[in-house]
Design a protein around this motif. Structure first.
Motif, PDB file in Angstrom:
ATOM      1  N   ASP A 392      17.319  -6.120  -3.665  1.00 43.96           N
ATOM      2  CA  ASP A 392      16.528  -7.321  -2.772  1.00 43.96           C
ATOM      3  C   ASP A 392      15.582  -7.108  -3.647  1.00 43.96           C
ATOM      4  O   ASP A 392      15.227  -6.615  -3.946  1.00 43.96           O
ATOM      5  CB  ASP A 392      15.771  -6.940  -1.307  1.00 43.96           C
ATOM      6  N   VAL A 393      15.973  -8.595  -4.669  1.00 38.68           N
ATOM      7  CA  VAL A 393      15.108  -9.465  -5.695  1.00 38.68           C
ATOM      8  C   VAL A 393      13.347  -9.076  -5.521  1.00 38.68           C
ATOM      9  O   VAL A 393      13.054  -9.017  -6.154  1.00 38.68           O
ATOM     10  CB  VAL A 393      15.812 -10.347  -6.144  1.00 38.68           C
ATOM     11  N   ASP A 394      13.318  -9.521  -4.004  1.00 41.30           N
ATOM     12  CA  ASP A 394      11.651  -9.414  -3.182  1.00 41.30           C
ATOM     13  C   ASP A 394      10.958  -8.491  -3.408  1.00 41.30           C
ATOM     14  O   ASP A 394       9.718  -8.352  -4.055  1.00 41.30           O
ATOM     15  CB  ASP A 394      11.952 -10.373  -2.272  1.00 41.30           C
ATOM     16  N   THR A 395      11.946  -7.849  -2.418  1.00 37.93           N
ATOM     17  CA  THR A 395      11.420  -5.963  -2.716  1.00 37.93           C
ATOM     18  C   THR A 395      10.972  -5.853  -4.687  1.00 37.93           C
ATOM     19  O   THR A 395       9.834  -5.092  -4.564  1.00 37.93           O
ATOM     20  CB  THR A 395      12.115  -5.483  -2.083  1.00 37.93           C
ATOM     21  N   LEU A 396      11.992  -5.524  -5.451  1.00 35.68           N
ATOM     22  CA  LEU A 396      11.852  -5.376  -6.668  1.00 35.68           C
ATOM     23  C   LEU A 396      10.234  -5.991  -6.877  1.00 35.68           C
ATOM     24  O   LEU A 396       9.933  -5.666  -8.302  1.00 35.68           O
ATOM     25  CB  LEU A 396      12.781  -6.084  -7.173  1.00 35.68           C
ATOM     26  N   TYR A 397      10.440  -7.530  -7.073  1.00 30.85           N
ATOM     27  CA  TYR A 397      10.146  -8.381  -7.302  1.00 30.85           C
ATOM     28  C   TYR A 397       8.259  -7.846  -6.710  1.00 30.85           C
ATOM     29  O   TYR A 397       6.817  -7.331  -8.394  1.00 30.85           O
ATOM     30  CB  TYR A 397       9.547  -9.725  -7.075  1.00 30.85           C
ATOM     31  N   GLN A 398       7.799  -7.627  -5.639  1.00 32.97           N
ATOM     32  CA  GLN A 398       6.311  -6.925  -5.252  1.00 32.97           C
ATOM     33  C   GLN A 398       7.031  -5.655  -5.975  1.00 32.97           C
ATOM     34  O   GLN A 398       5.554  -5.207  -6.515  1.00 32.97           O
ATOM     35  CB  GLN A 398       6.917  -6.637  -3.963  1.00 32.97           C
ATOM     36  N   GLU A 430       8.457   2.531 -18.620  1.00 29.97           N
ATOM     37  CA  GLU A 430       8.177   2.653 -16.833  1.00 29.97           C
ATOM     38  C   GLU A 430       8.243   0.737 -16.174  1.00 29.97           C
ATOM     39  O   GLU A 430       8.549   1.284 -14.796  1.00 29.97           O
ATOM     40  CB  GLU A 430       6.258   2.519 -16.905  1.00 29.97           C
ATOM     41  N   LEU A 431       8.448  -0.164 -16.739  1.00 28.05           N
ATOM     42  CA  LEU A 431       9.095  -1.158 -16.367  1.00 28.05           C
ATOM     43  C   LEU A 431      10.531  -0.632 -15.549  1.00 28.05           C
ATOM     44  O   LEU A 431      10.965  -0.503 -14.686  1.00 28.05           O
ATOM     45  CB  LEU A 431       9.245  -1.933 -17.226  1.00 28.05           C
ATOM     46  N   VAL A 432      11.543   0.070 -16.284  1.00 27.82           N
ATOM     47  CA  VAL A 432      13.074   0.555 -16.075  1.00 27.82           C
ATOM     48  C   VAL A 432      13.155   1.611 -15.177  1.00 27.82           C
ATOM     49  O   VAL A 432      13.368   1.790 -14.368  1.00 27.82           O
ATOM     50  CB  VAL A 432      13.337   0.762 -16.944  1.00 27.82           C
ATOM     51  N   LYS A 433      11.295   2.486 -14.814  1.00 23.52           N
ATOM     52  CA  LYS A 433      11.744   3.203 -13.674  1.00 23.52           C
ATOM     53  C   LYS A 433      11.294   3.071 -12.847  1.00 23.52           C
ATOM     54  O   LYS A 433      11.455   3.535 -11.628  1.00 23.52           O
ATOM     55  CB  LYS A 433      10.671   4.684 -14.604  1.00 23.52           C
ATOM     56  N   ILE A 434      10.398   1.594 -12.402  1.00 26.70           N
ATOM     57  CA  ILE A 434       9.722   1.186 -11.131  1.00 26.70           C
ATOM     58  C   ILE A 434      11.370   0.722 -10.964  1.00 26.70           C
ATOM     59  O   ILE A 434      11.424   0.418  -9.634  1.00 26.70           O
ATOM     60  CB  ILE A 434       8.934   0.532 -11.465  1.00 26.70           C
ATOM     61  N   ALA A 435      11.842  -0.100 -11.808  1.00 25.83           N
ATOM     62  CA  ALA A 435      13.340  -0.678 -11.667  1.00 25.83           C
ATOM     63  C   ALA A 435      14.096   0.174 -10.578  1.00 25.83           C
ATOM     64  O   ALA A 435      15.456  -0.084  -9.778  1.00 25.83           O
ATOM     65  CB  ALA A 435      14.102  -1.392 -12.599  1.00 25.83           C
ATOM     66  N   ALA A 436      14.202   1.493 -11.156  1.00 22.77           N
ATOM     67  CA  ALA A 436      15.377   2.719 -10.875  1.00 22.77           C
ATOM     68  C   ALA A 436      15.297   3.006  -9.553  1.00 22.77           C
ATOM     69  O   ALA A 436      16.168   4.272  -8.799  1.00 22.77           O
ATOM     70  CB  ALA A 436      15.659   3.209 -11.804  1.00 22.77           C
ATOM     71  N   LEU A 437      13.964   2.879  -9.426  1.00 23.96           N
ATOM     72  CA  LEU A 437      13.813   3.108  -7.778  1.00 23.96           C
ATOM     73  C   LEU A 437      14.439   2.722  -6.379  1.00 23.96           C
ATOM     74  O   LEU A 437      14.984   1.950  -7.089  1.00 23.96           O
ATOM     75  CB  LEU A 437      12.484   2.825  -7.469  1.00 23.96           C
TER      76      LEU A 437
END
Length: 437
Positions: A392-398, A430-437
């Protein structure tokens, strides 16, 4: 006394007497009482300088500062700290446009240098003294092509152009009687066969493409200029200014007109503006170019001097004969990018662009390892790239925002990420780490 209050009581009395009324109420007697405001304005009480500074620091603290991985026309490049200081020098920071050359040499000088640098950056002969921003510069180029094409009223634009720029061009076209046709997107780029097919239909004054395009892709425009010129149409390019330090220039592609926004040349993002549009062209189109051009000459003592060389605006000639009814940019931002380019130099501009390129490709390599991101188009990109996300792109964005990141720009069903020389490896990781969750 209040030195900045424009009118004293005596001034007001003299003006009222001149127009034949005895009070301000009498002056506004024709305005119905029902729509007059009779209350007190909700203005704060006076403050000291220290109190004003504290107030604005408090207001500024309410903004959420995000580490920016967004682009699509506005980029978070580094601004050398010396620029704001130089902007305030009295010979530069003038209150109005430089019609009186004898008192405007500082302003005229930096505009001349701006024009020289932009012409070199784009590989074209002529630059004007700047435009409002990149979108209106694109619209003005469209109208310039129609003016040069005389009877032709059709302009083609690439489907890969920034949609916001395209919308501004559509608005201008609608009120100028210009037909704007969009060339289709083929695997993320503009296909020359589609271009040739549209040109063969006739009535085309010009063609505009974007480099890099809205997906960050570096397109190959081999043969585009030749195809346009065979049909008596102008070839126009909308380019990110900073990227031209390393990419093939519009002049090298054979373009007749180059436009774009100069924001990438060190201007802070500052909530969307003010920015500065640039416009450059070949010498044969100089009299179709809107705005003004500053030139260098000699005074009566044989010293170098700067003057307004060409002004083809409605202020100076009959409105219907003007090349355009747009003014130049209020050139403080042109001075900004001139100082930036002077400080960075050719090598500095190249290094910033190369760092941006390297950072973007490192980010993509790391996102790809998560297995959740996919390039929409398998094409060479510069410092931006367009991906889809398995989730879900919206969830990722948030999640990005909650962690303090502006994680790209939404485009249809995906995200366009951008990287500049300001982004560190640690921030990217850090951005990648968040994206991988």
């Amino acid at each position: 006394m209040y030195k900045y209050f424009p009118h004293t009581d005596e001034d007001l009395k003299a003006m009222l007497e001149r127009v034949g009324v005895d009070s301000l109420d009498a002056l506004y007697a024709d305005i119905p009482e029902s729509i007059r405001f009779r209350g007190d304005y909700e203005l704060p009480s006076e403050m000291s300088e220290m109190e004003v500074r504290e107030l604005f620091e408090t207001l500024g603290a309410e903004n959420q500062q995000l580490t920016c991985f967004a682009g699509m026309g506005v980029y978070d490049h580094y601004t050398p700290s010396v620029i704001p200081q130089l902007l305030q020098r009295s010979e530069f920071l003038t209150s109005y446009t430089p019609y009186q050359a004898e008192i405007s040499q500082g302003t005229l000088h930096y505009i001349f240098e701006y024009q020289s640098m932009m012409a070199e950056l784009t590989g074209l002969d002529i630059s004007n003294a700047s435009m409002y921003d990149g979108t209106t510069a694109a619209a003005e180029a469209m109208m310039m092509a129609v003016a040069a094409g005389k009877k032709a009223r059709r302009v083609l634009i690439a489907g890969t152009m920034n949609p916001l720029t395209a919308k501004v061009m559509e608005c201008y076209a609608r009120h100028q009687g210009i037909t704007l046709n969009v060339l289709p997107i083929r695997n993320g780029v503009t296909d020359i066969e589609d271009l040739k097919s549209e040109l063969a239909k006739g009535d085309v004054a010009g063609v505009m493409v974007q480099q890099p395009n809205m997906c960050g892709i570096v397109e190959d425009f081999t043969g585009f200029a030749e195809a346009c010129h065979e049909q008596k149409a102008l070839f126009m390019m909308n380019c990110v200014a900073a990227d031209l330090a390393v990419l093939k220039t519009p002049g090298e592609w054979g373009a007749d007109i180059a436009v774009g926004d100069g924001q990438s040349l060190g201007i802070p993002m500052q909530f969307g503006g003010p920015y500065v549009g640039y416009m450059c062209c070949t010498e044969k189109l100089i009299r179709k170019m809107p705005g003004r051009i500053v030139g260098m000459t000699k005074d009566n003592r044989d010293q170098r001097a700067f003057v307004l060389t060409l002004q083809a605006r409605e202020q100076h000639i009959r409105r219907q004969k003007a090349t355009s009814n747009i003014c130049s940019n209020q050139s403080l931002m042109a001075l900004f990018v001139t100082i930036y380019m002077s400080l960075m130099g050719k090598q500095g501009l190249k290094e910033a662009a190369q760092l941006s390129y390297a950072g973007a490709h490192y980010l993509w390599d790391e996102l790809k390892k998560t297995g959740r991101f996919h390039l929409v188009y398998d094409q060479p990109f510069f410092n931006e790239f367009y991906v889809t996300y398995d989730g879900d792109v919206d969830t990722l964005y948030q999640r990005f925002v909650d962690a303090g990141f502006m994680g790209g720009v939404r485009l249809e069903n995906g995200i366009v990420f951008a990287v500049t020389e300001k982004r560190t490896k640690e921030e990217i990781d850090e951005l990648v780490k968040i994206a991988a969750l």
